[in-house]
Write a protein that holds these residues in place. Structure first.
Motif, mmCIF file in Angstrom:
data_model
loop_
_atom_site.group_PDB
_atom_site.id
_atom_site.type_symbol
_atom_site.label_atom_id
_atom_site.label_comp_id
_atom_site.label_asym_id
_atom_site.label_seq_id
_atom_site.Cartn_x
_atom_site.Cartn_y
_atom_site.Cartn_z
ATOM 1 N N GLN A 285 0.796 -1.270 -0.062
ATOM 2 C CA GLN A 285 -0.018 -0.018 0.065
ATOM 3 C C GLN A 285 0.767 1.149 -0.039
ATOM 4 O OE1 GLN A 285 -3.130 0.355 -0.648
ATOM 5 N NE2 GLN A 285 -4.208 -1.351 -0.125
ATOM 6 N N GLY A 286 2.008 1.319 0.821
ATOM 7 C CA GLY A 286 2.933 2.321 0.605
ATOM 8 C C GLY A 286 3.321 2.794 -0.602
ATOM 9 N N GLN A 287 3.622 1.785 -1.514
ATOM 10 C CA GLN A 287 4.051 1.919 -2.848
ATOM 11 C C GLN A 287 3.098 2.391 -3.711
ATOM 12 O OE1 GLN A 287 5.466 -1.878 -4.018
ATOM 13 N NE2 GLN A 287 7.726 -1.509 -3.335
ATOM 14 N N ARG A 288 1.673 1.853 -3.480
ATOM 15 C CA ARG A 288 0.661 2.341 -4.336
ATOM 16 C C ARG A 288 0.339 3.963 -3.892
ATOM 17 N NH1 ARG A 288 -5.428 0.515 -3.011
ATOM 18 N NH2 ARG A 288 -6.225 1.891 -4.554
ATOM 19 N N PHE A 289 0.308 4.194 -2.540
ATOM 20 C CA PHE A 289 -0.032 5.670 -2.267
ATOM 21 C C PHE A 289 1.002 6.704 -2.586
ATOM 22 C CE2 PHE A 289 -3.255 5.268 1.215
ATOM 23 C CZ PHE A 289 -4.057 4.448 0.644
ATOM 24 N N ALA A 290 2.281 6.084 -2.755
ATOM 25 C CA ALA A 290 3.395 7.085 -3.101
ATOM 26 C C ALA A 290 3.174 7.223 -4.711
ATOM 27 C CB ALA A 290 4.892 6.399 -2.797
ATOM 28 N N VAL A 291 2.500 6.632 -5.414
ATOM 29 C CA VAL A 291 2.611 6.950 -6.772
ATOM 30 C C VAL A 291 1.758 8.516 -7.123
ATOM 31 C CG1 VAL A 291 1.472 6.389 -8.982
ATOM 32 C CG2 VAL A 291 2.101 4.648 -7.455
ATOM 33 N N PRO A 292 2.526 9.333 -7.521
ATOM 34 C CA PRO A 292 2.167 10.856 -7.872
ATOM 35 C C PRO A 292 1.127 10.964 -8.919
ATOM 36 C CG PRO A 292 4.513 10.452 -9.077
ATOM 37 C CD PRO A 292 4.072 9.257 -8.200
ATOM 38 N N ALA A 293 -0.244 10.454 -8.518
ATOM 39 C CA ALA A 293 -1.147 10.571 -9.545
ATOM 40 C C ALA A 293 -2.158 11.473 -9.200
ATOM 41 C CB ALA A 293 -1.706 9.037 -9.489
ATOM 42 N N ALA A 294 -3.208 12.050 -9.956
ATOM 43 C CA ALA A 294 -4.061 13.007 -9.883
ATOM 44 C C ALA A 294 -5.330 12.346 -9.203
ATOM 45 C CB ALA A 294 -4.262 13.774 -11.273
ATOM 46 N N SER A 295 -6.165 13.205 -8.687
ATOM 47 C CA SER A 295 -7.365 12.648 -7.774
ATOM 48 C C SER A 295 -8.610 13.051 -8.730
ATOM 49 C CB SER A 295 -7.427 13.204 -6.674
ATOM 50 O OG SER A 295 -7.758 14.614 -6.629
ATOM 51 N N ASP A 296 -8.446 13.800 -10.040
ATOM 52 C CA ASP A 296 -9.416 14.122 -11.112
ATOM 53 C C ASP A 296 -8.700 13.860 -12.445
ATOM 54 O OD1 ASP A 296 -11.584 14.988 -12.410
ATOM 55 O OD2 ASP A 296 -11.711 17.116 -11.414
#
Length: 234
Positions: A102-113
Protein backbone atom coordinates in the motif's frame (compact mmCIF):
# COMPACT_ATOMS: atom_id res chain seq x y z
CA UNK A 1 13.93 -28.96 41.11
CA UNK A 2 10.82 -29.62 39.07
CA UNK A 3 8.94 -26.56 40.35
CA UNK A 4 11.39 -23.92 39.04
CA UNK A 5 11.40 -25.66 35.67
CA UNK A 6 7.60 -25.57 35.56
CA UNK A 7 7.61 -21.92 36.59
CA UNK A 8 10.13 -21.02 33.91
CA UNK A 9 8.06 -22.81 31.30
CA UNK A 10 4.98 -20.91 32.39
CA UNK A 11 6.85 -17.60 32.23
CA UNK A 12 8.12 -18.43 28.76
CA UNK A 13 4.60 -19.22 27.57
CA UNK A 14 3.34 -15.91 28.96
CA UNK A 15 6.11 -14.05 27.11
CA UNK A 16 5.18 -15.83 23.89
CA UNK A 17 1.55 -14.85 24.33
CA UNK A 18 2.46 -11.20 24.81
CA UNK A 19 4.76 -11.26 21.80
CA UNK A 20 2.01 -12.83 19.69
CA UNK A 21 -0.40 -10.13 20.85
CA UNK A 22 2.17 -7.47 19.93
CA UNK A 23 2.35 -8.94 16.43
CA UNK A 24 -1.45 -8.52 16.13
CA UNK A 25 -1.61 -4.90 17.32
CA UNK A 26 -1.23 -3.32 13.87
CA UNK A 27 -4.11 -5.21 12.19
CA UNK A 28 -6.25 -4.64 15.29
CA UNK A 29 -5.54 -0.90 15.07
CA UNK A 30 -6.44 -0.87 11.37
CA UNK A 31 -9.77 -2.55 12.12
CA UNK A 32 -10.40 -0.01 14.88
CA UNK A 33 -9.56 2.83 12.47
CA UNK A 34 -11.93 1.43 9.85
CA UNK A 35 -14.88 0.90 12.18
CA UNK A 36 -14.31 4.24 13.93
CA UNK A 37 -14.38 5.98 10.55
CA UNK A 38 -17.45 4.12 9.32
CA UNK A 39 -19.35 4.89 12.55
CA UNK A 40 -18.38 8.57 12.43
CA UNK A 41 -16.15 8.59 15.52
CA UNK A 42 -13.42 10.39 13.55
CA UNK A 43 -12.73 11.60 10.04
CA UNK A 44 -11.43 9.43 7.20
CA UNK A 45 -8.27 11.52 7.21
CA UNK A 46 -7.57 10.69 10.85
CA UNK A 47 -8.51 7.03 10.46
CA UNK A 48 -6.46 6.46 7.32
CA UNK A 49 -3.57 8.91 7.44
CA UNK A 50 -2.90 9.00 11.19
CA UNK A 51 -4.12 5.76 12.76
CA UNK A 52 -3.42 3.46 9.81
CA UNK A 53 -0.60 4.85 7.70
CA UNK A 54 1.42 6.41 10.54
CA UNK A 55 0.75 4.64 13.83
CA UNK A 56 -0.28 1.38 12.20
CA UNK A 57 2.88 1.25 10.11
CA UNK A 58 5.06 1.71 13.20
CA UNK A 59 3.16 -1.03 15.03
CA UNK A 60 3.49 -3.33 12.01
CA UNK A 61 7.28 -3.24 12.08
CA UNK A 62 7.31 -3.44 15.87
CA UNK A 63 5.07 -6.49 15.58
CA UNK A 64 7.49 -8.10 13.13
CA UNK A 65 10.33 -7.55 15.60
CA UNK A 66 8.20 -9.13 18.33
CA UNK A 67 7.46 -12.09 16.07
CA UNK A 68 11.16 -12.65 15.43
CA UNK A 69 11.82 -12.60 19.18
CA UNK A 70 9.01 -15.15 19.59
CA UNK A 71 10.69 -17.40 17.05
CA UNK A 72 13.99 -17.19 18.95
CA UNK A 73 12.29 -18.01 22.26
CA UNK A 74 10.30 -20.90 20.80
CA UNK A 75 13.25 -22.34 18.89
CA UNK A 76 14.37 -24.51 21.82
CA UNK A 77 11.01 -26.29 22.00
CA UNK A 78 9.21 -25.85 18.69
CA UNK A 79 6.89 -28.77 19.37
CA UNK A 80 5.17 -27.05 22.30
CA UNK A 81 5.90 -23.39 21.57
CA UNK A 82 6.10 -23.31 17.79
CA UNK A 83 2.41 -22.47 17.35
CA UNK A 84 2.84 -19.09 19.03
CA UNK A 85 5.90 -18.28 16.94
CA UNK A 86 4.26 -19.39 13.70
CA UNK A 87 1.10 -17.39 14.36
CA UNK A 88 3.03 -14.27 15.33
CA UNK A 89 5.33 -14.50 12.31
CA UNK A 90 2.46 -15.15 9.88
CA UNK A 91 0.38 -12.21 11.12
CA UNK A 92 3.30 -9.79 11.38
CA UNK A 93 4.79 -10.80 8.04
CA UNK A 94 1.48 -10.44 6.19
CA UNK A 95 0.81 -7.08 7.88
CA UNK A 96 4.20 -5.64 6.97
CA UNK A 97 3.86 -6.92 3.39
CA UNK A 98 0.47 -5.22 3.02
CA UNK A 99 1.83 -1.96 4.41
CA UNK A 100 4.74 -2.06 1.95
CA UNK A 101 2.41 -2.76 -0.99
CA UNK A 102 0.00 0.00 0.00
CA UNK A 103 2.89 2.36 0.69
CA UNK A 104 4.17 1.92 -2.87
CA UNK A 105 0.67 2.43 -4.24
CA UNK A 106 0.00 5.57 -2.19
CA UNK A 107 3.41 6.97 -3.14
CA UNK A 108 2.42 7.08 -6.83
CA UNK A 109 2.17 10.79 -7.81
CA UNK A 110 -1.22 10.56 -9.48
CA UNK A 111 -4.04 13.06 -9.82
CA UNK A 112 -7.37 12.67 -8.05
CA UNK A 113 -9.41 14.08 -10.98
CA UNK A 114 -8.71 12.34 -14.29
CA UNK A 115 -10.34 12.14 -17.69
CA UNK A 116 -9.96 10.85 -21.21
CA UNK A 117 -10.37 14.39 -22.56
CA UNK A 118 -8.29 16.92 -20.62
CA UNK A 119 -9.05 19.65 -23.19
CA UNK A 120 -12.81 19.36 -22.68
CA UNK A 121 -13.54 17.09 -19.72
CA UNK A 122 -17.02 15.68 -19.16
CA UNK A 123 -19.07 17.63 -16.63
CA UNK A 124 -20.86 16.07 -13.69
CA UNK A 125 -24.63 16.23 -13.55
CA UNK A 126 -26.32 18.65 -11.17
CA UNK A 127 -27.21 15.79 -8.84
CA UNK A 128 -23.60 14.65 -8.57
CA UNK A 129 -22.32 18.22 -8.20
CA UNK A 130 -24.76 18.63 -5.28
CA UNK A 131 -23.38 15.45 -3.71
CA UNK A 132 -19.89 16.88 -4.11
CA UNK A 133 -20.90 19.99 -2.18
CA UNK A 134 -20.86 22.13 -5.31
CA UNK A 135 -17.42 20.92 -6.39
CA UNK A 136 -17.70 20.09 -10.05
CA UNK A 137 -16.54 23.02 -12.06
CA UNK A 138 -14.07 24.67 -9.68
CA UNK A 139 -10.66 23.51 -8.53
CA UNK A 140 -7.77 22.06 -10.55
CA UNK A 141 -8.65 20.95 -14.04
CA UNK A 142 -8.94 17.19 -14.69
CA UNK A 143 -5.86 15.64 -16.24
CA UNK A 144 -5.04 12.58 -18.31
CA UNK A 145 -3.42 9.53 -16.80
CA UNK A 146 -1.30 6.81 -18.47
CA UNK A 147 -3.22 4.30 -20.50
CA UNK A 148 -6.54 6.12 -20.23
CA UNK A 149 -8.03 6.86 -23.64
CA UNK A 150 -11.49 7.62 -24.94
CA UNK A 151 -13.69 4.90 -26.41
CA UNK A 152 -13.81 5.56 -30.19
CA UNK A 153 -17.53 4.90 -30.58
CA UNK A 154 -20.88 6.15 -29.41
CA UNK A 155 -22.28 3.85 -26.73
CA UNK A 156 -25.84 3.54 -25.53
CA UNK A 157 -26.75 5.06 -22.16
CA UNK A 158 -27.58 1.56 -20.96
CA UNK A 159 -24.06 0.44 -21.86
CA UNK A 160 -22.59 3.39 -19.96
CA UNK A 161 -24.68 2.59 -16.90
CA UNK A 162 -23.63 -1.07 -17.06
CA UNK A 163 -19.96 -0.06 -17.32
CA UNK A 164 -20.31 2.08 -14.20
CA UNK A 165 -21.92 -0.76 -12.28
CA UNK A 166 -19.26 -3.21 -13.44
CA UNK A 167 -16.58 -0.86 -12.07
CA UNK A 168 -18.32 -0.77 -8.69
CA UNK A 169 -20.16 2.55 -9.07
CA UNK A 170 -23.74 3.23 -8.09
CA UNK A 171 -25.49 4.79 -11.07
CA UNK A 172 -26.85 8.24 -10.21
CA UNK A 173 -28.38 8.94 -13.59
CA UNK A 174 -28.36 7.76 -17.20
CA UNK A 175 -29.89 9.69 -20.09
CA UNK A 176 -29.21 10.47 -23.69
CA UNK A 177 -25.52 11.24 -24.17
CA UNK A 178 -24.47 10.84 -20.53
CA UNK A 179 -24.35 8.74 -17.36
CA UNK A 180 -23.12 9.44 -13.83
CA UNK A 181 -22.21 7.36 -10.83
CA UNK A 182 -20.45 7.36 -7.48
CA UNK A 183 -18.45 4.75 -5.61
CA UNK A 184 -17.87 4.68 -1.86
CA UNK A 185 -14.72 2.92 -0.73
CA UNK A 186 -15.27 -0.20 1.38
CA UNK A 187 -12.74 0.52 4.13
CA UNK A 188 -12.81 4.23 4.90
CA UNK A 189 -15.76 5.41 2.83
CA UNK A 190 -13.67 7.56 0.49
CA UNK A 191 -15.88 8.38 -2.49
CA UNK A 192 -15.17 8.81 -6.20
CA UNK A 193 -17.61 10.23 -8.75
CA UNK A 194 -17.71 9.31 -12.42
CA UNK A 195 -19.17 11.02 -15.47
CA UNK A 196 -19.52 9.46 -18.91
CA UNK A 197 -20.13 11.74 -21.90
CA UNK A 198 -21.48 10.13 -25.06
CA UNK A 199 -21.02 11.76 -28.47
CA UNK A 200 -21.16 10.48 -32.03
CA UNK A 201 -18.00 8.47 -32.61
CA UNK A 202 -16.55 9.04 -29.12
CA UNK A 203 -17.31 8.36 -25.46
CA UNK A 204 -15.30 10.07 -22.73
CA UNK A 205 -14.91 9.30 -19.04
CA UNK A 206 -14.07 11.38 -16.00
CA UNK A 207 -13.44 10.12 -12.45
CA UNK A 208 -12.75 12.43 -9.50
CA UNK A 209 -12.25 11.89 -5.80
CA UNK A 210 -14.87 13.66 -3.72
CA UNK A 211 -12.46 14.71 -0.98
CA UNK A 212 -8.94 16.10 -0.86
CA UNK A 213 -7.12 13.00 0.41
CA UNK A 214 -4.41 11.54 -1.79
CA UNK A 215 -4.87 7.81 -2.25
CA UNK A 216 -2.43 7.01 -5.01
CA UNK A 217 -3.70 6.19 -8.49
CA UNK A 218 -7.18 5.11 -7.41
CA UNK A 219 -8.91 7.63 -9.70
CA UNK A 220 -6.92 6.38 -12.70
CA UNK A 221 -7.59 2.77 -11.80
CA UNK A 222 -11.34 3.35 -11.58
CA UNK A 223 -11.41 5.36 -14.81
CA UNK A 224 -9.61 2.56 -16.65
CA UNK A 225 -12.12 0.07 -15.27
CA UNK A 226 -15.02 2.17 -16.61
CA UNK A 227 -13.38 2.50 -20.03
CA UNK A 228 -12.78 -1.24 -20.12
CA UNK A 229 -16.49 -1.79 -19.49
CA UNK A 230 -17.35 0.55 -22.37
CA UNK A 231 -15.05 -1.18 -24.86
CA UNK A 232 -16.69 -3.71 -27.15
CA UNK A 233 -16.26 -7.34 -26.10
CA UNK A 234 -13.61 -9.27 -27.98
Amino acid sequence: MAEPTRTQARATEIRLRWLTLAACLAPLLVLTAVFGTRFGLWSAGFGLEVLTLKIGRILAFAGLAAALVAVLIAFKDMRRRGLYAAAALAVAGATVALFLIQGQRFAVPAASDVTTDAAEPPAFSRAVVAMRGGRGTSGPAPVACPGLIAVPRQVAPETAAAALEAAGFTVRGAAAFRADGSKEGFWFGLTHDAAIRIRPGRTDVRVAARGDMKIGDEACRLARAVVQGLAPAG
